[in-house]
Enzyme design. Structure first.
Site, PDB file in Angstrom:
ATOM      1  N   MET A  30       0.856  -1.192   0.000  1.00  0.00           N
ATOM      2  CA  MET A  30       0.000   0.000   0.000  1.00  0.00           C
ATOM      3  C   MET A  30       0.893   1.243   0.000  1.00  0.00           C
ATOM      4  O   MET A  30       0.473   2.326   0.413  1.00  0.00           O
ATOM      5  CB  MET A  30      -0.938  -0.023   1.205  1.00  0.00           C
ATOM      6  CG  MET A  30      -1.899  -1.213   1.150  1.00  0.00           C
ATOM      7  SD  MET A  30      -3.409  -0.981   2.084  1.00  0.00           S
ATOM      8  CE  MET A  30      -2.764  -0.811   3.733  1.00  0.00           C
ATOM      9  N   ALA A  32       4.155   3.882   0.869  1.00  0.00           N
ATOM     10  CA  ALA A  32       4.913   4.360   2.041  1.00  0.00           C
ATOM     11  C   ALA A  32       5.958   3.298   2.387  1.00  0.00           C
ATOM     12  O   ALA A  32       6.023   2.805   3.515  1.00  0.00           O
ATOM     13  CB  ALA A  32       3.991   4.660   3.217  1.00  0.00           C
ATOM     14  N   GLY A  36      11.120  -2.968   5.399  1.00  0.00           N
ATOM     15  CA  GLY A  36      10.332  -4.209   5.435  1.00  0.00           C
ATOM     16  C   GLY A  36       9.870  -4.578   4.029  1.00  0.00           C
ATOM     17  O   GLY A  36      10.047  -5.719   3.579  1.00  0.00           O
ATOM     18  N   HIS A  37       9.293  -3.584   3.316  1.00  0.00           N
ATOM     19  CA  HIS A  37       8.856  -3.854   1.936  1.00  0.00           C
ATOM     20  C   HIS A  37      10.063  -4.168   1.052  1.00  0.00           C
ATOM     21  O   HIS A  37      10.015  -5.072   0.216  1.00  0.00           O
ATOM     22  CB  HIS A  37       8.171  -2.624   1.322  1.00  0.00           C
ATOM     23  CG  HIS A  37       6.928  -2.190   2.015  1.00  0.00           C
ATOM     24  ND1 HIS A  37       6.856  -1.033   2.751  1.00  0.00           N
ATOM     25  CD2 HIS A  37       5.702  -2.754   2.073  1.00  0.00           C
ATOM     26  CE1 HIS A  37       5.631  -0.890   3.226  1.00  0.00           C
ATOM     27  NE2 HIS A  37       4.912  -1.922   2.840  1.00  0.00           N
ATOM     28  N   GLN A  61     -10.193  -2.511   2.911  1.00  0.00           N
ATOM     29  CA  GLN A  61      -9.656  -3.218   4.080  1.00  0.00           C
ATOM     30  C   GLN A  61      -9.547  -2.317   5.308  1.00  0.00           C
ATOM     31  O   GLN A  61      -9.065  -2.739   6.355  1.00  0.00           O
ATOM     32  CB  GLN A  61      -8.306  -3.862   3.754  1.00  0.00           C
ATOM     33  CG  GLN A  61      -7.146  -2.915   3.537  1.00  0.00           C
ATOM     34  CD  GLN A  61      -5.921  -3.649   3.036  1.00  0.00           C
ATOM     35  OE1 GLN A  61      -5.825  -4.036   1.885  1.00  0.00           O
ATOM     36  NE2 GLN A  61      -4.947  -3.861   3.921  1.00  0.00           N
ATOM     37  N   LYS A 151       5.035  -9.723   9.493  1.00  0.00           N
ATOM     38  CA  LYS A 151       4.490  -8.793  10.492  1.00  0.00           C
ATOM     39  C   LYS A 151       2.964  -8.950  10.533  1.00  0.00           C
ATOM     40  O   LYS A 151       2.350  -8.952  11.583  1.00  0.00           O
ATOM     41  CB  LYS A 151       4.855  -7.346  10.198  1.00  0.00           C
ATOM     42  CG  LYS A 151       4.342  -6.429  11.310  1.00  0.00           C
ATOM     43  CD  LYS A 151       4.676  -5.011  11.084  1.00  0.00           C
ATOM     44  CE  LYS A 151       3.833  -4.381  10.019  1.00  0.00           C
ATOM     45  NZ  LYS A 151       2.443  -4.088  10.419  1.00  0.00           N
ATOM     46  N   GLN A 155      -2.626 -12.230   8.188  1.00  0.00           N
ATOM     47  CA  GLN A 155      -2.875 -11.959   6.760  1.00  0.00           C
ATOM     48  C   GLN A 155      -2.159 -12.990   5.887  1.00  0.00           C
ATOM     49  O   GLN A 155      -2.728 -13.519   4.923  1.00  0.00           O
ATOM     50  CB  GLN A 155      -2.364 -10.551   6.424  1.00  0.00           C
ATOM     51  CG  GLN A 155      -2.247 -10.259   4.943  1.00  0.00           C
ATOM     52  CD  GLN A 155      -1.888  -8.810   4.661  1.00  0.00           C
ATOM     53  OE1 GLN A 155      -2.718  -7.936   4.765  1.00  0.00           O
ATOM     54  NE2 GLN A 155      -0.639  -8.548   4.299  1.00  0.00           N
ATOM     55  N   SER A 187       6.806  -0.565   9.904  1.00  0.00           N
ATOM     56  CA  SER A 187       5.445  -0.426   9.396  1.00  0.00           C
ATOM     57  C   SER A 187       5.316   0.973   8.811  1.00  0.00           C
ATOM     58  O   SER A 187       5.938   1.915   9.312  1.00  0.00           O
ATOM     59  CB  SER A 187       4.464  -0.579  10.569  1.00  0.00           C
ATOM     60  OG  SER A 187       3.202  -0.067  10.213  1.00  0.00           O
ATOM     61  N   SER A 188       4.490   1.100   7.774  1.00  0.00           N
ATOM     62  CA  SER A 188       4.268   2.426   7.191  1.00  0.00           C
ATOM     63  C   SER A 188       3.671   3.359   8.243  1.00  0.00           C
ATOM     64  O   SER A 188       3.914   4.563   8.232  1.00  0.00           O
ATOM     65  CB  SER A 188       3.311   2.328   6.012  1.00  0.00           C
ATOM     66  OG  SER A 188       3.822   1.397   5.082  1.00  0.00           O
TER      67      SER A 188
END
Ligand code: PAF
Length: 282
Positions: A30, A32, A36-37, A61, A151, A155, A187-188
């Site tokens: 999503m 940002a 991690g991404h 979501q 994380k 999901q 996290s974003s």
């Protein structure tokens, strides 16, 4: 690096990749983007000839309009980070109308209970929204492999179940959590934390590590009570839930059983920002 927003244009490009018998890896995000991404993208680059990173803040979501409105967006920054990794990455940035040509709504799914606990019970409709967008992206991109971070462990399990239920021919790859220097899971949403709180937020991972240590000798209920008490004494962080669950079916446990894998899961509010994390216990 010019992103593609049109799904037909993307599919045409990917058809060439497929015709050349090259493999495609998809990293759904999503935006940002943070390390991690990027670790997911790096893994996808290692394992595939062509990597697609999708950037789409999926409205279905979010169960909270403010959370959706405040979700960080930084397309230029994201493109710069991806370009540094590889100029070969294809960035897919569909519009809302491209993804949801009709009503902006989710399908309803049943995942055999995986969707009911923890995030599922605190975020109404969240996993229906996640599964809806993931299924759409998997259909549009038709990757060989798709990459998701641990994380969001619940999901990840739900996405694995989704591809089984819908018989989508893709391998789902789970990747370890990346952490900031103090242990806070990347996290974003961390960008929305005031600096002082972000510095103190290593507290969450410290509690998880202590819970893991206690898991050898204490009961799940004792650990739950201990975690609650730790948060009651801390004014900066408000505990939403702490749960110890079977890693496969995500059912909260009462008594440990041999040969089962367990994980602790946590959701916390800090300055109005919702943070989640988890840790393998055995
Ligand atoms: O993990 C996320 O960022 C999102 O839930 C995902 C998988 C990109 C779907 O919107």
């Amino acid at each position: 690096m010019r992103p593609i927003s049109d799904k037909q244009q993307l599919q045409k490009l990917l058809q060439t990749t497929r015709n050349e018998k090259n493999t495609i890896g998809l990293v759904p995000t999503m935006g940002a983007l943070h390390q991690g991404h990027l670790s997911l993208v790096e893994k996808a680059i290692e394992e595939n000839h062509r990597v697609v990173v999708s950037i789409f803040v999926n409205p279905t979501q979010f169960d909270n309009a403010n959370d959706l409105k405040n979700y960080p967006r930084n397309l230029n920054g994201d493109l710069a980070l991806l370009q540094k990794l590889s100029r070969q990455i294809v960035v897919f940035t569909p519009s809302k109308a491209e993804i949801y040509p009709g009503e902006i709504t989710s399908q309803e799914f049943r995942f055999g209970g995986l969707e009911k606990t923890m995030e599922g019970s605190y975020r109404n409709g969240h996993f229906d929204g996640v599964a809806t967008i993931v299924e759409l992206l998997l259909k549009i991109v038709a990757p060989d492999k798709a990459y998701f971070g641990e994380k969001d462990f619940q999901q990840l399990q739900i996405v694995k179940k989704l591809v089984k239920l819908k018989r989508i021919p893709v391998t789902i790859v789970g990747c370890p959590i990346e952490r900031e220097a103090n242990g806070l899971a990347m996290s974003s949403r961390n960008e929305r934390l005031p600096n002082k709180i972000r510095q103190k937020a290593g507290f969450i991972f410290n509690v998880l590590k202590a819970a893991k240590k206690k898991f050898g000798t204490k009961s799940a209920n004792d650990i739950r009570e201990w975690v609650k008490a730790k948060f009651q004494k801390n004014e900066d962080f408000e505990l939403e839930y702490f749960e110890i669950a079977d890693q496969e079916n995500l059912t909260p446990i009462q008594r440990k059983q041999k040969n089962k894998k367990y994980r602790a899961f946590i959701a916390v509010y800090a300055s109005g920002v919702r943070l989640i994390d988890n840790i393998a216990l055995n």
